[in-house]
Design an enzyme around this catalytic site. Structure first.
Site, PDB file in Angstrom:
ATOM      1  N   VAL A 185      -8.639   7.346   2.091  1.00 12.14           N
ATOM      2  CA  VAL A 185      -8.948   6.492   3.241  1.00 12.14           C
ATOM      3  C   VAL A 185     -10.066   5.478   2.974  1.00 12.14           C
ATOM      4  O   VAL A 185     -10.555   4.850   3.894  1.00 12.14           O
ATOM      5  CB  VAL A 185      -9.319   7.341   4.483  1.00 12.14           C
ATOM      6  CG1 VAL A 185      -8.124   8.153   4.939  1.00 12.14           C
ATOM      7  CG2 VAL A 185     -10.508   8.245   4.210  1.00 12.14           C
ATOM      8  N   LYS A 186     -10.432   5.305   1.725  1.00 10.18           N
ATOM      9  CA  LYS A 186     -11.521   4.374   1.449  1.00 10.18           C
ATOM     10  C   LYS A 186     -10.993   2.933   1.287  1.00 10.18           C
ATOM     11  O   LYS A 186      -9.790   2.697   1.224  1.00 10.18           O
ATOM     12  CB  LYS A 186     -12.284   4.828   0.205  1.00 10.18           C
ATOM     13  CG  LYS A 186     -12.991   6.195   0.378  1.00 10.18           C
ATOM     14  CD  LYS A 186     -13.999   6.218   1.507  1.00 10.18           C
ATOM     15  CE  LYS A 186     -15.086   7.274   1.348  1.00 10.18           C
ATOM     16  NZ  LYS A 186     -14.672   8.643   1.707  1.00 10.18           N
ATOM     17  N   THR A 187     -11.949   2.003   1.189  1.00  9.22           N
ATOM     18  CA  THR A 187     -11.620   0.572   1.183  1.00  9.22           C
ATOM     19  C   THR A 187     -10.628   0.203   0.086  1.00  9.22           C
ATOM     20  O   THR A 187      -9.703  -0.571   0.317  1.00  9.22           O
ATOM     21  CB  THR A 187     -12.911  -0.260   1.008  1.00  9.22           C
ATOM     22  OG1 THR A 187     -13.849   0.168   1.987  1.00  9.22           O
ATOM     23  CG2 THR A 187     -12.630  -1.744   1.159  1.00  9.22           C
TER      24      THR A 187
END
Ligand SMILES: *Cc1c(COP(=O)(O)O)cnc(C)c1O
Length: 395
Positions: A185-187
């Site tokens: 779910v990170k950038t």
């Protein structure tokens, strides 16, 4: 917000390069790999991107923190100052190297308050690990100055803030080492993955060695490599690295979309009754993954969060009640539920985590709502979101 929103042919192409060779491993097999070195290429491009000489790609953001702490010489009985608004990996990683997590308050930056850090320093403090939460920066200049004055290691957790800067310098590059996460779910995402960067050659040597059983990575026969230190296995696979490489090349596009979407919503919310915004030490450097705002008190924040949900304005976490990111819900830490016996230092000298006084943090977090800024929103999505938000505030 998460890079997985824009998976496409680029990721597929990089992964297929790896599958075509069958070399799923980042080290060795030089002849079979057909020139594909996904982890190494990622590291080279990432180091250039953040402006440091050394980057190492590893299995997760959590392992990045463990590797960074170990490589900086943090160990048994050392105190490491961390914030209570973070991810559980902050205290897990400190404990993993045998050190003791010590919490200091955050302020309206949603990150460590340098004054609170100064108060938390003891003669056993070895490091400070500020966490650049929700896409934006801590007061990294003041924290760095404090660390320099007191002779402490500064290790940055920029897991949530890849692409963000402070006065033009990438978050994660101010201290001895900086950590990033490329989890789901990170950038930008590798699926699972993490990164450690450092400006110091000697720390970099420990980083890549520790992350791979202490191998020195000298020569071209793994079986004959030396082991200057004892390490562990925090390696990333070439498949994950391949995904990350394609994502890294999209980082500028991601930042541009996030900043555009965030600016529109923030402008629309400016002046709404009772609303103020997270303090950003350098607004221009915000990666804009979240728009974080305050209501005047906890009751109004709870009411607002529930009204936003009812109105269909999704993705607005109220962190104060969150299990992963705020200390209030960390009963396993407060009750010290370890799977095994702990070091004597941990048993005898760790703070009583069930009875910390973090009133300043509670006051800030009780009033905070964050809104995820998504990449996939159309202009109409943003318009209709703004309309719903205005209705919630009766504007
Ligand atoms: C996600 C995250 C981590 C850990 O990353 P993983 O890759 O999931 O292990 C560490 N710190 C913060 C602040 C994070 O958000």
């Amino acid at each position: 917000m998460p890079g997985f929103e824009i998976f496409s042919d680029e990721e597929r192409r990089e992964v297929n390069d790896v599958l075509d060779t069958g070399v799923l491993f980042r080290y060795g097999f030089d002849a079979q790999r057909n020139g594909h070195w996904k982890a190494k290429t990622f590291e080279k491009e990432f180091a250039e991107r953040v402006g440091v000489p050394y980057a190492h790609l590893c299995s997760s953001g959590t392992s990045a923190l463990v590797i960074a702490l170990a490589a900086c010489g943090i160990g048994a009985g050392d105190e490491v100052i961390i914030p209570p608004f973070t991810f559980v990996a902050s205290f897990e990683s400190v404990m993993a190297v045998g050190a003791i997590p010590v919490f200091a308050d955050i302020d309206e930056t949603l990150c460590l308050d340098p004054k609170a850090v100064a108060k938390a320093v003891t003669e056993r403090t070895k490091a400070v690990v500020p966490v650049h939460m929700c896409g934006a920066m801590a007061q990294i200049d003041a924290l760095k100055q404090l660390c320099d004055e007191k002779g402490l290691m500064l290790v940055e957790d920029a897991c949530q803030s890849v692409g963000a800067t402070f006065k033009g310098q990438a978050l994660g590059t101010f201290g001895k080492a900086g950590c990033y996460s490329f989890d789901a779910v990170k950038t930008i995402t590798c699926g699972e993955g993490g990164g450690v960067v450092t400006p110091h050659e000697e720390i970099y040597q420990k980083i890549h060695q520790f992350a791979d059983h202490g191998h020195d990575h000298v020569g071209n026969d793994r079986g004959l490599e030396g082991h200057p230190i004892i390490g562990l296995n925090f390696r990333i696979s070439e498949l994950n690295a391949a995904v990350g490489l394609a994502q890294l090349r999209k980082l500028d596009t991601i930042l541009e979309i996030q900043r555009r979407n965030k600016t529109r919503i923030k402008e629309a919310m400016t002046g709404l009754p009772g609303v103020s915004f997270r303090h950003l030490p350098d607004p221009a450097g915000d990666s804009a993954t979240f728009l974080s705002f305050f209501l005047p008190d906890e009751d109004q924040a709870r009411e607002c969060a529930s009204q936003l949900a009812k109105a269909g304005v999704g993705g607005c976490p109220y962190w104060y009640d969150n299990n992963w990111h705020y200390i209030r819900s960390w009963d396993h830490l407060k009750n010290r539920v370890f799977p095994a016996r702990q070091t004597l230092e941990m048993v005898n000298t760790a703070p009583d985590y069930a009875n910390l006084s973090l009133d300043q943090s509670h006051k800030v977090m009780g009033r905070t709502i964050s809104m995820q800024i998504m990449l996939g929103w159309t202009q109409q999505d943003v318009d209709s979101r703004i309309e719903k938000i205005r209705q919630v505030f009766g504007a």
